[in-house]
Write an enzyme that holds these catalytic residues in place. Sequence first.
Site, short mmCIF file in Angstrom:
data_model
loop_
_atom_site.label_atom_id
_atom_site.label_comp_id
_atom_site.label_asym_id
_atom_site.label_seq_id
_atom_site.Cartn_x
_atom_site.Cartn_y
_atom_site.Cartn_z
N HIS A 135 0.82 -1.21 0.00
CA HIS A 135 0.00 0.00 0.00
C HIS A 135 0.84 1.25 0.00
CE1 HIS A 135 -3.17 -2.77 0.57
NE2 HIS A 135 -2.42 -3.36 1.45
N ASP A 165 -1.29 -11.72 -1.20
CA ASP A 165 -1.54 -11.72 0.25
C ASP A 165 -2.99 -11.60 0.64
OD1 ASP A 165 -1.53 -9.15 -0.76
OD2 ASP A 165 0.07 -8.41 0.51
N TYR A 395 -4.93 2.55 -9.57
CA TYR A 395 -3.47 2.55 -9.50
C TYR A 395 -2.83 1.33 -10.15
CZ TYR A 395 -3.67 -0.35 -5.13
OH TYR A 395 -3.89 -1.32 -4.20
#
Length: 860
Positions: A135, A165, A395
Site C-alpha cells: 500500500h 496476500d 493505481y
Amino acid sequence: MGETKRYTNSTTGGPVFVDVKDDKIVRMYPMELTDEDAPNWEIEARGRTFTPSRKTTITPVTAAWKSQIYSPKRVLYPMKRVDFDVNGERNCENRGSSEYERISWEEALNIVSSEIIRVKRDFGPGAIMSTASSHHLWGNIGYRFSTLFRFMNLVGFTYADHNPDSWEGWHWGGMHNWGFSWRLGNPEQYDLLEDGLQNTDMIVFWSADPETNNGIYAAFESTPRRFWLKELGVKMVFIDPYHNHSAALFGDKWLAPRSGTDAALAAGIAYIWITEGTYDKEYVATRTHGFERWTEYILGKEDGIPKDAKWAENETGIPEREIKALAREWASKKTMLGAGGLGGWGGACRATTGNEWARMMICLIAMQGMGKPGINVWSTTQGAPVDESFFFPGYAEGGISGDVDNAASGYEFAYRMFANDRPTRNPINSPQGQHIPRLRIPEAILEGKLEWRGKGFCGANVEAQFQKYEYPAPGYSKIQMYYRYGGSFIGTMTETKRYVKMYRTDKLPFVVNQSVWFEGEARFADIILPACTNFERWDISEFANCSGYIPHTYSQCNHRVISLQMKCIEPLGESKSDYQIFADLAYKLGIGDIFTDGGKTEMDWIKQYFYATDLPKGITWEKFLEKGYYVVPNKPKGSKSTPAMRWYAEDREIDTPDWGPMPSQQVARKGVQTGSGKIEFVSTSLERFDPNDMERHPVTRYIESWEGHHSPHYAQYPLQVISPHPRFSFHTMGDSKESHLNEIRDHRVLAADGHRYWIFRINTKDAEARGIKHHDLIKVFNDRGVVIMAAQVTERVPPGTAHSYESCADYLPLGEPGNSPERAGCINNLNSKRFMGKNSYGMASNSLLVQVEKWEGMES
Ligand SMILES: Nc1nc2c(c(=O)[nH]1)N[C@H]1C(S)=C(S)[C@@H](COP(=O)(O)OP(=O)(O)OC[C@H]3O[C@@H](n4cnc5c(=O)[nH]c(N)nc54)[C@H](O)[C@@H]3O)O[C@H]1N2
Ligand SMILES: Nc1nc2c(c(=O)[nH]1)N[C@H]1C(S)=C(S)[C@@H](COP(=O)(O)OP(=O)(O)OC[C@H]3O[C@@H](n4cnc5c(=O)[nH]c(N)nc54)[C@H](O)[C@@H]3O)O[C@H]1N2
Ligand SMILES: [Mo]
C-alpha cells in the site's frame, strides 16, 4: 498572517478537503458534495427508496494524517549509516545497530548512482533487487506501479514479487473451483446492493468485519447499507474467532470456531443439507461439477468419517445444535454469504487451511444456488449502482510506467496514456526473467538458491500458478543491491526476524531505502533517501479505485469521486517527491530525459493522464484544476441491473461489466473459467496437476492445520492467535510515527516505562490461569521468538484463542536485532514462514501457536 485556503487531496481512506494556512495544514475533513455535483443513485426495495448521503467518509488513518505528516519520525534529510563507506569498510553486519548521519543530496545521489552503475557493470542489472510494499500513499502518478516502475524498468531490476496476500486461499484454492483468475479467485459483485436490499433474508458474515476493513480503501461508505438491511429485518450472523466490530454493531448471532477449523464447520453444514435434502438440487445438477464424489467425502464413504454436526463440533468447538440450527435456517432463507470482507478475502484465507476454507465457501453457496435473487457471495461492501462505463483507471493500471506486464490491467490504459510516446518495460521482470518471491527474500540472500511455483499474483490464467521458477534464474547473478521503498515487511510478512538477519550480512553489499518515515526496515539501510507525502506533491486518483485484480473497486463507494491531489504544503525538510528523487537519480545515470520524457513535471503527467481518461467528457481541465474533484454521474434512471452471476445461474452469456472470463478461458462462451465450465466441488485443474496433493486435493475437504490444535507443538504453545488487519491503522500506515492513533487504547497501550505497547487480546480464563491482569505487559513467545505486548483481557475471544493485529510499523529489539525480544509489537516475528501447502505458495500468517507469560522487565 495568510488566509486559510481549501485544497483537495486523497488517501487510502477516502478523499479529503484540506485547510492550509501559512504553508501549514490546519485540518482535513470529508468532502461535502454540492448541487453542482452529480445527483445520487436511488434503489427501490421492499416499498422503500434508499439513497446515500452527500458526504464522503474517511477512516481513522485519514483522520490522523496531519499527525503523520508532521511526525517527529519523518526522514527530513538524506542519511548515511555512520560506519558505511562505499569505497572501504561497509560493516554490513552492523545494519540495524549503527547510527545515521545527515549527508547532502549530492553525496547521497552520487553514492546510489555509482553503486547502480557498479552492480550493472560487474553483475548485470538483474543483480539489483527492488520492491515496494502493498500500500502506497494515494495517487496514481506517484504510485509504485507508476513512478517506481518507470524508474526501475529503465534501470533494469529483479522484482521481489508479491504473493497474493489479500487473496491467498481464494487464489491458490478457490480459483480451482470456479476460476475468476483475473480476480485472483474472488467473485464478481455487480449490482448486489440492489439484489441484497430487494431479496435477501439473512447474511452470514464468515471471516468478515466490514466495519473494520471497509472492503478496501472505501472508508465507511458501506456502513449505511448494513443499517438499511437491519431496518429491513435482514438477520446477520457472524462466524469469527473474534467478536469483531461489525458483529458488535449488527450481529444477531456470533459463532467462534477454533482457528483453522472453518472448513470443518462448512463440511458439517453441507452434511446437514445433503442428508436433509435442503439444497438447490436443480442448480447442483445443472450448474456444478463433481457433487457426487464430494458427497461421498462429506458423508464419510470416502474416508470412513461422516462430517456430521457432532464431528464438526469436535473440530470447531461450536456446539452441534448450533451448527444444525445455522444450517437449517440458512437453507430456509435467501442467504448471502459474506465470505471475507470484500466478498472474497477474510483472515481465514491467510491461514494453513485457507485454500480449503475458500473452496468450501464456494461449495456451500453453490449448493444454495449462487446467482439467484438474494443468494450470492456478498459482504455488503461492493455492488453499488455506480456507472462502470465511465473510464478512469485505478493505481494497478500502471500510470506513467505504461508497464503492461506488471500492472494487472494496464493493457487497457497504456494505449490511451502512451498514444504518442513510449511506455517502459523491464525484460527481467517477465516470466523469462528473474524474480524473487518477497516471502523468500531472506533465503535468496542468505542461502543464494530457491525453487518455487507461480510468479506472484498469477492472474493470467489458472495454469500460471503451476509454473516453476528458480533463483538465480539461468544466466543471472545473485542479488548485490537492494533498492527498498519504505519498510514494512518485519511487521507484515512471516517469521520476520528472517528479514532482520538478511540485512545484517555482507552477502547483501548495498541497501538503499527511499522512505517517508524512520521506522521498520528503513533502520537497516546504508543510505536513506527522504520521500515526502502526497500532501507535499501533486497527483490524481479516484476514491477506492485500485482496479487491476479488483475490477471496478469503486462500486464500494456511494459516489465515484475523482480528485486532483493538490500540493498543499512544500515538502518538509529536504524531502522530495518519489518522482523527483528518481528524476534526480536518472539524470545522474544519464537517463534523465528518458525518465522524465523530456523534462515533464508531475503536473505535466497529470494533464496527460487526465486526457487519457474519460474525464474530459465531464469536466474541462481548467475547471478540474480549480475545483479539485469530479463526481461521475450514475447510470441513467431505469438502466437494467446485471447482478453478479445471475447470468451463470440462468445459463446465459455473461452480461456484467466484468473483464473475464475471456473466451480463451472458457470451454464455450457460456460458463465459468474451469475445465467443466461449471462451479466444481471436485477440481478438474487440480486433478490434472497433482491429484495426490493432500494439502490441496481435487476433492474439496477439511484438512488439519499444521499450526493448530492437532500440531505436535500445541501442548507447549496452547494459544491459537489470529492476526487480522488492524482496525485503526492501515497496515503499517498510521501506526507508530507518534501519530495520534497511538493514543487509542484499542490500538496501543501506554505503559509506565513511557512506551506504547501493541495489544494482545486474551480470554479472561486464559489470563487468570497465567496471573495476567488487564493491561499487564506480557511476553508472547514460541520457538521463533519473543514479542512484548500489553494484555487486553476480554470475552471477545473464547478460551484458547487469542488475537493480535498484524502490521506494527516499527521493529524495536531489546538487544541484538534479529536475536532478541521485540517490543514494537511485531506478532509476525512469531508466525511460520512455511507456505500454505507444498503447491500453494502463499502465506499462512493467520495460523499461529504461542504461549504467554507476564513480563517482569528487561531481558535480552
Ligand atoms: N499476520 C498477518 N500478516 C499479514 C496479513 C494478515 O492478515 N495477518 N495480511 C497481509 C496483507 S493482505 C497485506 S496487503 C500485507 C501488507 O503488508 P505491506 O505491504 O508490507 O504493508 P504496508 O503497510 O502496506 O507497507 C507500506 C510501506 O510502503 C511505504 N510507503 C507507502 N507509501 C509510500 C510512498 O509514497 N513513498 C515511499 N517511498 N514509501 C511509501 C510505507 O512507509 C510502508 O513502509 O500484510 C500481509 N500480512
Ligand atoms: N482498518 C484497516 N482496514 C483494512 C486494512 C487495514 O490494514 N486496516 N487492510 C486492507 C487490506 S490490504 C485487506 S487485504 C483487507 C482484508 O480484509 P479481510 O481479509 O476481510 O480482513 P481480516 O482483518 O484479515 O479478516 C476479517 C475477519 O476475519 C477474522 N478471522 C481471522 N482468522 C479467522 C479464521 O480463521 N476464521 C474465521 N471465521 N475468521 C477469521 C478476523 O477476526 C476478522 O474479524 O482489509 C483492508 N482494510
Ligand atoms: Mo491486503
